[in-house]
Design an enzyme around this catalytic site. Structure first.
Site, PDB file in Angstrom:
ATOM      1  CB  ILE A   1       1.373  -3.526 -12.075  1.00 47.05           C
ATOM      2  CG1 ILE A   1       2.850  -4.246 -11.811  1.00 47.05           C
ATOM      3  CG2 ILE A   1       1.023  -3.655 -13.524  1.00 47.05           C
ATOM      4  CD1 ILE A   1       3.088  -5.630 -12.019  1.00 47.05           C
ATOM      5  CD  GLU A   2      -4.305  -3.754 -10.613  1.00 48.85           C
ATOM      6  OE1 GLU A   2      -5.477  -3.562 -10.710  1.00 48.85           O
ATOM      7  OE2 GLU A   2      -3.912  -4.922  -9.988  1.00 48.85           O
ATOM      8  CG  MET A   3      -5.472   2.392 -10.563  1.00 53.03           C
ATOM      9  SD  MET A   3      -7.170   2.475  -9.776  1.00 53.03           S
ATOM     10  CE  MET A   3      -7.422   4.213  -9.601  1.00 53.03           C
TER      11      MET A   3
ATOM     12  CG  ASP B   1      -0.859  -3.718  -8.152  1.00 54.83           C
ATOM     13  OD1 ASP B   1      -0.349  -3.741  -9.311  1.00 54.83           O
ATOM     14  OD2 ASP B   1      -0.879  -4.804  -7.536  1.00 54.83           O
TER      15      ASP B   1
ATOM     16  CG  HIS C   1       1.723   3.980 -12.859  1.00 56.92           C
ATOM     17  ND1 HIS C   1       1.460   5.417 -13.118  1.00 56.92           N
ATOM     18  CD2 HIS C   1       2.951   4.048 -12.310  1.00 56.92           C
ATOM     19  CE1 HIS C   1       2.279   6.049 -12.725  1.00 56.92           C
ATOM     20  NE2 HIS C   1       3.536   5.025 -12.431  1.00 56.92           N
TER      21      HIS C   1
END
Length: 334
Positions: A141-143, A139, A99
């Site tokens: 940092i991810e989605m 998360d 993201h």
């Protein structure tokens, strides 16, 4: 002179043939059959949990969710963004980008054959695919999507309502679109992402020509030097945790989950299935090639320096671990 010259050529050829013939049996006579007891062929399917039966409807729903970017905060990132089917179901960059362009702490592991793992993520913070499935969605940092928001977004589409009802026909609760069902559908789809029929698998079931002589030598080296102590079982991982000081990494690994000093710098043994396709390597993704990875593992885990010839043979064996990729159609999303 012509006759003498011809004799010399013939004699030299005979000597060469004799010399080759003297060395060839040394290779051909190597008894590799004993190594069939060291390795296991990959089954068609991993174990299926009693509370998450595998059905066609659930697989289809899980596949849609795996490719669905709208359950990410930006609306452009899906599970398949980092687990790209064209890239060995990984991403081939050192560390995942999520993201808002954020770079994660670790290399993206492949999801191929992940149903055979008894620990998920590099640090094993989840035991199974159901537990793993929701982590990347929420998360930061991810989605970066709160789970309640992801559920609300799925509820906007009648097609998802129909797909969830078909996947969970016996559900009698208020809302069939819920986080438990999302996790189970994603896990079910991922259990179909298996890669049987590699050269090693074919050799294990009796195809004597499935692997080259170099690959067989690499297999012997792999077993004789103890690599199978950790890279064991059908997925070639013990799903256990081992301390390793990867060059360039300060990641404390499983210690961040357990707080146990013995787990500092310990990481889950990665699968070697399809390892030739899932570069770069190690938890920080800073090891670019199999050649380099083999040398690091020899030094750090075995305390050995493999020769160039041994590294080449081991690398050839790694290529014999590439199986048939899953066959599927990318879903049309609502």
């Amino acid at each position: 002179m012509k006759t003498l010259s011809g004799f010399r050529v013939t004699a030299l050829a005979a000597c060469a043939a004799l010399a080759f013939g003297a060395s060839a049996p040394a290779l051909a006579d190597t008894d590799y059959s004993q190594y069939r007891d060291v390795f296991e062929p990959l089954p068609a399917l991993p174990p299926i949990p009693a509370d998450n039966s595998m059905t066609k409807e659930k697989i289809e729903l899980g596949k849609m969710l795996f490719f669905e970017p709208r359950i990410s905060s930006s609306g452009v990132i899906s599970c398949a963004t980092c687990h790209n089917p064209a890239l060995g179901w990984a991403d081939r960059i050192p560390r995942a980008v999520g993201h808002d362009g954020q770079v994660g702490e670790r290399n993206t592991p492949t999801v191929l054959n992940s149903g055979f793992f008894t620990a998920q993520f590099w640090d094993g913070r989840e035991d199974d695919l159901e537990g793993q499935a929701l982590g990347p969605i929420q998360d930061a940092i991810e989605m970066a999507m709160p789970l309640e928001d992801a559920i609300e977004r799925l509820e906007e589409f009648n097609e998802y309502q129909e797909k969830f009802e078909a996947a969970y026909p016996d559900y009698d609760g208020d809302n069939v679109i819920n986080t438990d069902h999302v996790a189970k559908a994603l896990a079910t789809f991922q259990r179909t992402l298996n890669t049987p029929n590699s050269p090693l698998d074919r050799w294990l079931v009796g195809d004597e020509g499935a692997m080259s002589e170099q690959q067989m030598r690499g297999m012997k080296l792999f077993a004789d030097n103890g690599c199978v102590a950790c890279h064991a079982g059908p997925a070639l991982t013990d799903s256990n945790f081992h301390r390793i000081q990867v060059p360039g990494s300060e990641d404390e690994g499983r210690y961040l989950v357990t707080g146990e000093e013995s787990d500092r710098f310990a990481f889950k043994t990665p699968t070697l299935r399809n390892v030739a396709l899932t570069y770069p390597y190690m938890n920080n993704g800073e090891t670019a090639t199999l050649d380099e990875a083999i040398r690091i593992m020899g030094q750090e885990m075995l305390g050995m320096e493999f020769s160039d010839e041994e590294v080449a043979d081991l690398e050839a064996f790694m290529h014999a671990l590439t199986g048939d990729m899953p066959q599927f159609e990318i879903p049309a999303l609502p």
